[in-house]
Design a protein around this motif. Structure first.
Motif, PDB file in Angstrom:
ATOM      1  N   ASP C 142       0.789  -1.232   0.000  1.00  0.00           N
ATOM      2  CA  ASP C 142       0.000   0.000   0.000  1.00  0.00           C
ATOM      3  C   ASP C 142       0.823   1.285   0.000  1.00  0.00           C
ATOM      4  O   ASP C 142       0.297   2.347   0.383  1.00  0.00           O
ATOM      5  CB  ASP C 142      -0.966   0.038   1.210  1.00  0.00           C
ATOM      6  N   VAL C 143       2.072   1.236  -0.407  1.00  0.00           N
ATOM      7  CA  VAL C 143       2.836   2.484  -0.544  1.00  0.00           C
ATOM      8  C   VAL C 143       2.369   3.173  -1.832  1.00  0.00           C
ATOM      9  O   VAL C 143       2.309   2.540  -2.884  1.00  0.00           O
ATOM     10  CB  VAL C 143       4.359   2.204  -0.644  1.00  0.00           C
ATOM     11  N   PRO C 144       1.993   4.464  -1.745  1.00  0.00           N
ATOM     12  CA  PRO C 144       1.541   5.152  -2.965  1.00  0.00           C
ATOM     13  C   PRO C 144       2.626   5.124  -4.050  1.00  0.00           C
ATOM     14  O   PRO C 144       3.810   5.348  -3.753  1.00  0.00           O
ATOM     15  CB  PRO C 144       1.275   6.592  -2.482  1.00  0.00           C
ATOM     16  N   ILE C 163      13.422  -2.190  16.556  1.00  0.00           N
ATOM     17  CA  ILE C 163      14.047  -1.446  15.454  1.00  0.00           C
ATOM     18  C   ILE C 163      13.002  -0.693  14.633  1.00  0.00           C
ATOM     19  O   ILE C 163      13.316   0.330  14.011  1.00  0.00           O
ATOM     20  CB  ILE C 163      14.987  -2.312  14.583  1.00  0.00           C
ATOM     21  N   ALA C 164      11.755  -1.157  14.670  1.00  0.00           N
ATOM     22  CA  ALA C 164      10.665  -0.371  14.068  1.00  0.00           C
ATOM     23  C   ALA C 164      10.529   0.955  14.807  1.00  0.00           C
ATOM     24  O   ALA C 164      10.430   2.026  14.193  1.00  0.00           O
ATOM     25  CB  ALA C 164       9.352  -1.150  14.133  1.00  0.00           C
ATOM     26  N   ASP C 165      10.553   0.876  16.123  1.00  0.00           N
ATOM     27  CA  ASP C 165      10.445   2.088  16.948  1.00  0.00           C
ATOM     28  C   ASP C 165      11.597   3.044  16.657  1.00  0.00           C
ATOM     29  O   ASP C 165      11.386   4.265  16.539  1.00  0.00           O
ATOM     30  CB  ASP C 165      10.436   1.667  18.423  1.00  0.00           C
ATOM     31  N   GLY C 172      10.918  12.810   9.819  1.00  0.00           N
ATOM     32  CA  GLY C 172      10.474  12.858   8.428  1.00  0.00           C
ATOM     33  C   GLY C 172      10.022  11.561   7.805  1.00  0.00           C
ATOM     34  O   GLY C 172       9.923  11.451   6.580  1.00  0.00           O
ATOM     35  N   VAL C 173       9.700  10.552   8.621  1.00  0.00           N
ATOM     36  CA  VAL C 173       9.143   9.340   8.030  1.00  0.00           C
ATOM     37  C   VAL C 173       7.709   9.140   8.510  1.00  0.00           C
ATOM     38  O   VAL C 173       7.320   9.626   9.567  1.00  0.00           O
ATOM     39  CB  VAL C 173       9.983   8.071   8.339  1.00  0.00           C
ATOM     40  N   GLU C 174       6.946   8.424   7.702  1.00  0.00           N
ATOM     41  CA  GLU C 174       5.515   8.239   7.959  1.00  0.00           C
ATOM     42  C   GLU C 174       5.188   6.745   7.850  1.00  0.00           C
ATOM     43  O   GLU C 174       5.389   6.128   6.812  1.00  0.00           O
ATOM     44  CB  GLU C 174       4.767   9.053   6.896  1.00  0.00           C
ATOM     45  N   LEU C 175       4.675   6.205   8.939  1.00  0.00           N
ATOM     46  CA  LEU C 175       4.363   4.772   9.006  1.00  0.00           C
ATOM     47  C   LEU C 175       3.158   4.437   8.130  1.00  0.00           C
ATOM     48  O   LEU C 175       2.113   5.078   8.237  1.00  0.00           O
ATOM     49  CB  LEU C 175       4.058   4.381  10.461  1.00  0.00           C
ATOM     50  N   ILE C 193       7.766  -3.257   9.519  1.00  0.00           N
ATOM     51  CA  ILE C 193       7.076  -1.995   9.196  1.00  0.00           C
ATOM     52  C   ILE C 193       7.404  -1.574   7.776  1.00  0.00           C
ATOM     53  O   ILE C 193       8.499  -1.830   7.252  1.00  0.00           O
ATOM     54  CB  ILE C 193       7.391  -0.830  10.152  1.00  0.00           C
ATOM     55  N   ILE C 194       6.425  -0.912   7.189  1.00  0.00           N
ATOM     56  CA  ILE C 194       6.565  -0.304   5.861  1.00  0.00           C
ATOM     57  C   ILE C 194       6.284   1.175   6.053  1.00  0.00           C
ATOM     58  O   ILE C 194       5.294   1.551   6.683  1.00  0.00           O
ATOM     59  CB  ILE C 194       5.561  -0.930   4.872  1.00  0.00           C
TER      60      ILE C 194
END
Lengths: 232, 232, 232
Positions: C142-144, C163-165, C172-175, C193-194
């Motif tokens: 589901d990444v645009p 490591i996700a945390d 500047g990143v968006e889960l 995580i993506i």
């Protein structure tokens, strides 16, 4: 130590970490939670870490030859670190002697059918063929009782898909079911097809798929070896 | 190298590839997607490649002894190539010190409880017993809080079924739940029962199942060995 | 023997027991049961025992560069005894030459991307980064389309969560998505995580997670080694 056990529930063991057991008179609460119909007090149990088609077909023949019925067939994600399934099959009967006999026969047939389970360092394949399917194959795979049964399975999944295509391009076979990682399997890394048709056509489709599968799986670097002696 | 790590999130490691970690103040987006209630900023994490009952019971005791709560318990299909589960458990607390302490205790208890995980070349078994179940066991297995807890598990599945039957035929135990490849497990090759009853009856049922399981699993050709020292 | 096969369906093999095949004109019944749209007679097949992000990103780039489309992406529970996934990806095209070319390119890119799959005795990790995601990454995660893509994955699951945390605390990143044993995975022992964001921020988040993951996984007693050469 292998194959020896003094417990009355013990019937025998076989290749693929297969064990055959029976319970003469199952605990009633366990019977209910396992969804075993009330009429079955005696239950036979077959399970293996590796293989599914081989064992289902073995139980199919064992049930035909005894006064027993298939209660349930489950295919856990297993194969002992490989990409496929194990199996857990419950058989019901009127008497302990009946289910014990069915388990004994199933163990004999598993030893034969495991000849069409091939394992390499990279993956595995399984082929089964029966001229006339019975209750277990019908229950597991929807093949109409009495019809020929063809089973073609390979892991990694792309090999399963290509050899499925080859099998189905044989004349005179009819696809019943396709299983894949997201549907019909327990998230295994396989494509599996179940098909029927004229008996000799089904057999030819299986052997065509097998010889293609051997070439493809071998390309991953090691030889696929049968667990026992190939029978098809 | 084993058990050493300079990161603040690190608490410790243990048998069964168990690792215990904590996050002092979890990222808010991750918290939401992991369904962690807003009140928990500090979370403790326990996970292993092998085992589930041992670790759930360890967390049960760790949570009883600290100001923490169990947030979630997951049982991935794992056991490092064997037929069962691993585990991933999240603990929540008010302060980082609370969750860190809960994780430390859980690691200590896992080392003890892993004495009832038995592994052979062919399969594995797990037994657990507690006189008084707490929050984690209740959450995972529906045992009423404060009641005795018995856990019997074996793979391949037929062994699990026969020793479940043996455990339940002990006087004074009451079946709560039956897990099997198609239901309640992550497609593992196991039958698992959870039961309660009078404390000494539950303990006897577990040890009866264990001695039968040892004989059955041994029949597949190799000795089931405990991961640490048996405690029941 | 490795990488050699005389069959026309064979394209090539690679690390992680990856095989690339194609079917020039798929059997129509198989096409229907596999939910492959009628317009695709030629299908390309990519599958591996180990890895998912690496292969999905490779197919993403292969599809961008050819006249082909992603039909399906499946992630069986595999990794050859480890706690994660394999993959099975079907690509559709107008002509056999188109899908064959896409499979060839995917195999080349998998060899590169597998540099960010790290395996130790205890567990594994996978990292992927793309400045501009295409059709396969969009379909799987589901990444645009057109946005940067970050992928962080580790097993056992607690390492994945920590490591996700760490990745998400980068500026500047968006889960986008969190996968865990009970949700989004095939019961794997991982947290994945993506995420997206500004390209350099996504890349920094991935490398921050990677250096933390190396330390944590190492604490379980053995060195995580990349399958090929790290590229990020």
């Amino acid at each position: 130590m292998f194959g020896k056990c003094g417990m009355t529930q013990f019937v025998g063991v076989g290749v693929c970490d297969t064990i055959g057991l029976y319970i003469a008179n199952i605990d009633d609460d366990l019977r209910k939670q396992m969804n075993i119909p009330k009429k079955f007090h005696a239950v036979g149990l077959i399970g293996s870490r590796t293989g599914a088609g081989a064992q289902i077909q073995a139980v199919d023949d064992a049930v035909k030859a005894t006064s027993t019925e298939v209660i349930s067939i489950e295919i856990p994600r297993d194969t002992k670190g490989w990409g496929g399934h194990g199996n857990f099959i419950i058989i019901g009967g009127e008497t302990p002697a009946d289910v014990k006999r069915a388990v004994e026969l199933a163990l004999e047939y598993i030893d034969i059918n495991a000849g069409e389970i091939y394992i390499s360092e990279a993956g595995h394949m399984e082929f089964q063929y029966s001229a006339r399917c019975g209750e277990a194959i019908n229950k597991a795979f929807d093949v109409p009782i009495g019809r020929p049964f063809g089973f073609v399975c390979a892991s990694p999944a792309p090999i399963g898909m290509v050899i499925a295509d080859i099998a189905l391009k044989s004349a005179g076979v009819e696809l019943i079911k396709t299983l894949r990682p997201d549907s019909g399997t327990s998230h295994s890394n396989e494509v599996i097809i179940i098909f029927t048709g004229e008996a000799s056509a089904v057999k030819t489709a299986v052997t065509d798929a097998r010889s293609a599968g051997m070439q493809l799986l071998r390309s991953l670097g090691s030889e696929p070896l049968p667990v026992t002696k190939p029978y098809i």
